[in-house]
Design a protein around this motif. Structure first.
Motif: not given
Length: 225
Positions: A8-16, A126-131
């Protein structure tokens, strides 16, 4: 098989983050490298090359769309989408990674590797809401996104006609499109039925990203979601 990572959270953290200038319009951007979940649960992100200018994407070659990155926690190698940035002027920039991070992908070693590869491929399309799908399929793992139901079969037997038809019937009840990923391929009657129903079939081989296994999959791969 273990816990499936939270897709559900494929907008993961962005460390760099690195500064990026578009060579077409000269606009300045700050690009943040996304993190992806390793099978061990640790976040993994590609190391960005701050000394090399980004390249403009003018055409796409499948083998150049992916970069292999090793997890610093467990040492596992996984394949992730190559970093890219879309400028508002319409230019797409390929963000360089540190030399040595870009090499051929490793083979999937566990069922979770296979599910991760399928989820990342859907994300790339293109699928951003994968669960995880609400209904568990008769075999394998079900993934879902808006308007889409996917079945991922990590077993060593080819997917059968019944497998394909069950996926199609479930997708019909949810008014969704469907796609099938199989590690061991498909029986001949399963391929024939999938062609008739317009179901994209992908094969997750021992190396590389999922490959189209029929005409609908070729079309989906070419056009995206």
């Amino acid at each position: 098989m273990g816990q499936l990572p939270c897709y559900d959270a494929l907008e993961w953290a962005m460390p760099e983050s690195v500064p990026v200038r578009c060579p077409a319009c000269r606009r300045e951007h700050v690009y943040a490298a996304p993190s992806y979940p390793c099978a061990c649960g640790a976040p993994v992100s590609p190391a960005l090359d701050r000394l090399t200018a980004p390249a403009v994407v003018t055409h796409r070659v499948w083998d150049e769309e992916w970069v292999a990155v090793r997890c610093p926690a467990c040492g596992r190698g996984n394949q992730w989408p190559r970093p890219e940035l879309g400028c508002p002027c319409g230019t797409v920039l390929r963000i360089p990674v540190v030399p040595g991070a870009d090499h051929r992908p490793v083979a999937p070693r566990t069922a979770l590797d296979v599910v991760t590869a399928a989820a990342l491929h859907l994300h790339r399309l293109g699928h951003r809401d994968i669960r995880r799908a609400d209904q568990r399929p008769p075999s394998g793992v079900g993934l879902a996104a808006r308007g889409l139901l996917a079945q991922v079969d990590p077993s060593v037997r080819p997917a059968t006609l019944r497998d394909v038809e069950c996926l199609w019937l479930t997708a019909m009840t949810e008014s969704a499109e469907c796609v099938y990923f199989s590690l061991a391929g498909y029986t001949e009657d399963a391929r024939t039925r999938a062609d008739t129903l317009g179901i994209p079939l992908f094969v997750l081989g021992p190396t590389g990203p999922p490959q189209p296994a029929n005409g609908p999959a070729d079309e989906l791969h070419a056009t995206g979601a």
